[in-house]
Design a protein around this motif. Structure first.
Motif, PDB file in Angstrom:
ATOM      1  N   SER A  20      40.609  39.561  32.304  1.00 36.17           N
ATOM      2  CA  SER A  20      41.336  40.428  33.233  1.00 36.17           C
ATOM      3  C   SER A  20      42.184  39.636  34.226  1.00 36.17           C
ATOM      4  CB  SER A  20      40.359  41.348  33.976  1.00 36.17           C
ATOM      5  OG  SER A  20      39.391  40.593  34.678  1.00 36.17           O
ATOM      6  N   ASP A  21      41.690  38.491  34.701  1.00 38.20           N
ATOM      7  CA  ASP A  21      42.468  37.692  35.647  1.00 38.20           C
ATOM      8  C   ASP A  21      43.755  37.188  34.998  1.00 38.20           C
ATOM      9  OD1 ASP A  21      40.600  38.080  37.605  1.00 38.20           O
ATOM     10  OD2 ASP A  21      39.621  36.134  37.348  1.00 38.20           O
TER      11      ASP A  21
ATOM     12  N   GLN B  59      46.239  40.046  34.484  1.00 34.58           N
ATOM     13  CA  GLN B  59      46.866  40.459  35.737  1.00 34.58           C
ATOM     14  C   GLN B  59      47.993  39.500  36.123  1.00 34.58           C
ATOM     15  OE1 GLN B  59      44.088  40.871  38.949  1.00 34.58           O
ATOM     16  NE2 GLN B  59      45.555  41.848  40.306  1.00 34.58           N
TER      17      GLN B  59
ATOM     18  N   GLN C 128      52.108  40.284  36.398  1.00 30.45           N
ATOM     19  CA  GLN C 128      52.917  40.046  37.586  1.00 30.45           C
ATOM     20  C   GLN C 128      54.205  39.304  37.239  1.00 30.45           C
ATOM     21  OE1 GLN C 128      50.021  38.020  39.992  1.00 30.45           O
ATOM     22  NE2 GLN C 128      49.080  39.911  40.731  1.00 30.45           N
TER      23      GLN C 128
ATOM     24  N   TYR D  37      48.029  46.414  32.387  1.00 32.52           N
ATOM     25  CA  TYR D  37      48.187  45.603  33.602  1.00 32.52           C
ATOM     26  C   TYR D  37      49.664  45.505  34.000  1.00 32.52           C
ATOM     27  CZ  TYR D  37      43.303  44.129  33.777  1.00 32.52           C
ATOM     28  OH  TYR D  37      41.932  44.110  33.893  1.00 32.52           O
TER      29      TYR D  37
ATOM     30  N   LYS E 277      50.520  48.618  35.895  1.00 33.22           N
ATOM     31  CA  LYS E 277      50.037  48.546  37.279  1.00 33.22           C
ATOM     32  C   LYS E 277      50.969  47.698  38.139  1.00 33.22           C
ATOM     33  CE  LYS E 277      45.137  49.116  36.083  1.00 33.22           C
ATOM     34  NZ  LYS E 277      43.821  48.440  35.986  1.00 33.22           N
ATOM     35  N   ALA E 278      51.469  46.610  37.560  1.00 31.30           N
ATOM     36  CA  ALA E 278      52.352  45.714  38.312  1.00 31.30           C
ATOM     37  C   ALA E 278      53.724  46.339  38.571  1.00 31.30           C
ATOM     38  CB  ALA E 278      52.517  44.399  37.556  1.00 31.30           C
TER      39      ALA E 278
END
Length: 258
Positions: free
Chosen positions: A75-76, A79, A83, A105, A108-109
């Motif tokens: 997940s890191d 993410q 970005q 992800y 979301k960004a």
């Protein structure tokens, strides 16, 4: 998904193997075989791996893990990749967000972008934009895959062919030095090819663990995409992609040497 860090590493590792042996896991993680067998039991009880004599194997090469079980893998890294992708997409763009948890992800960004037009077959992505009433969201038609929270099939493809997108955000099941971009079934692969055809700029999003995964459906060669957004890449992989004209954007400036 209540897995510890070692179990998450095991789950990533087994996706790249026909058989992952207990003794190899013991050596890598410097723990006892009893500890590894407890990990195996928990993973098998969640239907994330298959027990084999002496070790474990992937559940299937024909179907990916369920969306809910993939959501927290790496997940890191996902993410950070997202970005970087969001920085490349300008306000006012039309964006098709495809299949996969890394694509979620990216969605979301993008939530703080302005005047986007969002197209997707990813039901989780569509839900993320529910509170952004100023961003129009168009879902494809198609057959819903409950395990993966998406829409696929001929109706989904027909919906996509009605538009041209500024950016297509492409997830994948696996990456292979010889075969290129892979998915787990023909429905996924067919939809990914149409995403590529209908997008002015195709951005492939995949963390380092996608290399060598046992996905079996061919999508296309790397040359079909403009850029790969990833976290870590080997010098050999960088050279291969460079030869096919693919830009590489690392979320962390890291090249591993095989």
């Amino acid at each position: 998904m209540s897995l510890n860090e070692r179990q998450l590493h095991i789950l990533n590792w087994v996706q790249q193997c026909d058989l992952l042996l207990v003794e190899d896991m013991v050596e890598r993680f410097s723990v006892s075989s009893q500890t590894i067998r407890k990990d195996i039991n928990q993973l098998a009880e969640k239907h994330l791996v298959r027990r084999q004599h002496g070790g474990i194997a992937p559940v299937s090469t024909a179907e990916n893990l369920p969306f809910a079980n993939r959501q927290f893998l790496n997940s890191d890294a996902k993410q950070k990749i997202a970005q970087q992708v969001a920085q490349a997409i300008p306000n006012g763009a039309s964006v098709f967000l495809g299949i996969g948890t890394t694509v979620e992800y990216v969605a979301k960004a993008l939530l703080n972008h302005q005047e986007l037009q969002v197209f997707t077959n990813n039901l989780t992505v569509a839900t993320l934009f529910a509170n952004r009433q100023d961003i129009p969201v168009r879902l494809t038609a198609g057959r819903m895959r409950h395990r993966h929270c998406d829409l696929v099939g001929s109706d989904a493809i027909e919906s996509m062919r009605k538009y041209v997108f500024d950016y297509g955000i492409l997830g994948c099941g696996g990456l292979h030095e010889r075969y290129g971009i892979l998915d787990f079934d023909p429905d996924e692969a067919n939809l990914s090819r149409v995403l590529i055809e209908q997008s002015r700029h195709v951005l492939l999003v995949a963390d380092q663990h996608k290399w060598g995964r046992k996905a079996s459906a061919c999508v296309t060669s790397f040359a079909a995409v403009e850029a790969l957004y990833t976290d870590v890449i080997s010098a050999e992989q960088r050279q291969l992609l460079g030869q096919q004209g693919v830009d590489i954007v690392l979320s962390e400036e890291s090249i591993k040497h095989a």
